[in-house]
Design an enzyme around this catalytic site. Sequence first.
Site, PDB file in Angstrom:
ATOM      1  N   LYS A 102     -17.422  -0.233 -47.922  1.00 25.48           N
ATOM      2  CA  LYS A 102     -17.513   1.149 -48.392  1.00 25.48           C
ATOM      3  C   LYS A 102     -16.962   2.041 -47.289  1.00 25.48           C
ATOM      4  O   LYS A 102     -17.061   1.709 -46.118  1.00 25.48           O
ATOM      5  CB  LYS A 102     -18.974   1.510 -48.664  1.00 25.48           C
ATOM      6  CG  LYS A 102     -19.552   0.734 -49.821  1.00 25.48           C
ATOM      7  CD  LYS A 102     -20.346   1.630 -50.746  1.00 25.48           C
ATOM      8  CE  LYS A 102     -20.921   0.817 -51.880  1.00 25.48           C
ATOM      9  NZ  LYS A 102     -22.342   1.060 -52.058  1.00 25.48           N
ATOM     10  N   HIS A 158     -18.201   7.431 -44.376  1.00 25.13           N
ATOM     11  CA  HIS A 158     -18.029   8.843 -44.712  1.00 25.13           C
ATOM     12  C   HIS A 158     -18.963   9.730 -43.910  1.00 25.13           C
ATOM     13  O   HIS A 158     -19.773   9.245 -43.121  1.00 25.13           O
ATOM     14  CB  HIS A 158     -18.177   9.069 -46.220  1.00 25.13           C
ATOM     15  CG  HIS A 158     -19.520   8.694 -46.753  1.00 25.13           C
ATOM     16  ND1 HIS A 158     -20.600   9.533 -46.664  1.00 25.13           N
ATOM     17  CD2 HIS A 158     -19.946   7.566 -47.360  1.00 25.13           C
ATOM     18  CE1 HIS A 158     -21.642   8.935 -47.214  1.00 25.13           C
ATOM     19  NE2 HIS A 158     -21.262   7.734 -47.640  1.00 25.13           N
ATOM     20  N   HIS A 163     -22.611   9.213 -42.874  1.00 26.67           N
ATOM     21  CA  HIS A 163     -23.074   8.306 -41.814  1.00 26.67           C
ATOM     22  C   HIS A 163     -23.049   8.942 -40.437  1.00 26.67           C
ATOM     23  O   HIS A 163     -23.430   8.327 -39.458  1.00 26.67           O
ATOM     24  CB  HIS A 163     -22.188   7.062 -41.748  1.00 26.67           C
ATOM     25  CG  HIS A 163     -22.231   6.237 -42.976  1.00 26.67           C
ATOM     26  ND1 HIS A 163     -21.170   6.115 -43.824  1.00 26.67           N
ATOM     27  CD2 HIS A 163     -23.226   5.507 -43.519  1.00 26.67           C
ATOM     28  CE1 HIS A 163     -21.505   5.342 -44.834  1.00 26.67           C
ATOM     29  NE2 HIS A 163     -22.742   4.960 -44.676  1.00 26.67           N
TER      30      HIS A 163
HETATM   31  N1  ARG Z   1     -27.237   0.451 -45.318  1.00 26.73           N
HETATM   32  C1  ARG Z   1     -28.270   1.381 -45.681  1.00 26.73           C
HETATM   33  C2  ARG Z   1     -27.663   2.616 -46.334  1.00 26.73           C
HETATM   34  O1  ARG Z   1     -26.529   2.948 -46.070  1.00 26.73           O
HETATM   35  C3  ARG Z   1     -29.070   1.844 -44.506  1.00 26.73           C
HETATM   36  C4  ARG Z   1     -29.844   0.757 -43.828  1.00 26.73           C
HETATM   37  C5  ARG Z   1     -30.864   1.306 -42.889  1.00 26.73           C
HETATM   38  N2  ARG Z   1     -31.590   0.298 -42.196  1.00 26.73           N
HETATM   39  C6  ARG Z   1     -32.539  -0.470 -42.717  1.00 26.73           C
HETATM   40  N3  ARG Z   1     -33.082  -1.390 -41.957  1.00 26.73           N
HETATM   41  N4  ARG Z   1     -32.966  -0.306 -43.959  1.00 26.73           N
HETATM   42  O2  ARG Z   1     -28.363   3.267 -47.086  1.00 26.73           O
END
Ligand code: ARG
Length: 560
Positions: free
Chosen positions: A124, A127, A130
């Site tokens: 992805k 963007h 983040h």
């Molecule tokens: N990849 C997830 C997102 O973009 C965030 C992950 C955050 N970390 C975790 N341990 N849940 O929403």
Amino acid sequence: MDYKKYVAEKLNIEGLSKEELYGFIETPPNTEMGDYALPCFKLAKIMRRPPVKIAEDLATAFTADEYISSCTAINGYLNFKINRSGFAFSLLDEILKAGDNYGSANIGAGKTVCIDYSSINIAKPFHIGHLSTTVIGSALCKIFRFLGYKVVGINHLGDYGTQFGKLIVAYKRWSSEEAVIKDRLKELTRIYVKYHDEAKLDPSMDDEARRYFKLIEDGDAESNKLFELFKKITLEEVEKIYKLLNVTFDSYAGESFYNDKMSPIVDELKEKGLIKVSDGASIVDLEEYGMPPCLILKSDGSTLYATRDIAAAVYRKNTYDFDKCLYVVAYQQNLHFKQFFKVLELMGKDWAKDMVHVAYGMVSLESGSMSTRSGNVVLLEDVLNTTIEKAYKVIEEKNPNLPDKDKIAKSVGTGAVIFGALCNNKIKDIVFSYDRVLSFEGETCPYVQYTVARCNSVINKCGEAGNYDGVEMNADEYEVISVLGRFSDVVKSAAEKYEPSLVTRYCLDLATVFNKFYIGCKIACEDEKVRNFRLAITKAVKITLTNALTLLGIDTVEQM
Ligand code: ARG
């Protein structure tokens, strides 16, 4: 010298520990009244006297000495003035000696903090959504390290889920290895968006996607080869951005890393009688705690985001034996964290109390926000490139003969984006504006970087700071010194509150008082002692601002 501690040591209040007393002592916003103050209403209960009387009695009993020059009672407050020149001289000495280390501490020695941040999703686009997790998390890593903690920065990659099956379907239909290698994330986004448009018309594609995802999980070679390609391309792309932002990680163990670590967790949940089956799915009922159930297994036996987070937490505890485990994730996921922290607690993990969701608000561009599905995302790379270009133009206008314009534009442009994201309390939503973050006036990075460059030009002009013993200090000079002295406390509070914006605000405060001093006091003046003293202040400001910006991941520039 910790004056607050000294004051706490010197006062004797029955029934109150030195630590409690230390905690009560404040730094008044205005140094006219005093450098430290004790609000005596906090003592009224223990001392059983009205605050005004307490303040008066304590003031009478206090004897001034070489560190504390006066102690007076005003409206129930006990105000202390420190011996300012003693303080100023020893602080400047300390800063110039400590250099890069000024503000650091070893309060974290022997303690480990895991910080889960950035945690991007594979295939992805990276963007603007983040930006906050990346820069807040990175700043927290640097802040905790500066305080002596062992820090494990973790990029919990989103590399698990049916979307990878979808991507394989899309790849097989509309793309190729050459195209992916050539156009990279743009190509992956293109086919992902196309998939969603087409799948609306042909729902059988979703079944195919599920089959491919299952193949990835089952270790099928061809599907995994594609999955690894998507992962490699994504990581190479984001790495460029991480480099610009001075961001690094100690671990990239993402969701798929926990594939084989979930079944023991599910077993443990079952053994402990925490699992309930509802409509075929396995859940942990959290009704008693006012929350919807935490989903552990879907009815087809597949795991969920929470299952992987529970497994990851247990893995991190076993591997790093953390004292704290932080998750820098948007507040939209508040419930998820509350739920899985609760499940860990119910499993009897006493360390569940050490898990912290460091929530932050949304970032959007002035023109409105965006979503990945529709494909109209604002890429962080584009935001950074635009800011760097705009910074270059400003430099070209203001100082066209500057050497190394490219490098400076990079530092200024990137710094502006980071600083802009870290400027406000993290939970607030931010609307990002190029013009605002790049302005040389107001609460911006260029303003702070410019102040460092200004210090630098003074230092280059004046040379070494010699002796300034016995110099008389004026109010502007003292103001800078008193702000310089706050830095260590600011760094500690930023760590305690998980709030890098305290460091950002501090940069602005220090830059503002320095610029006032710079305008009000001629540094390269006739009187040698005064010149030396002012030069020492300037050097100390340069060191402190540089250290503060470094904690935020921002470069300084020698000239601007
Ligand atoms: N990849 C997830 C997102 O973009 C965030 C992950 C955050 N970390 C975790 N341990 N849940 O929403």
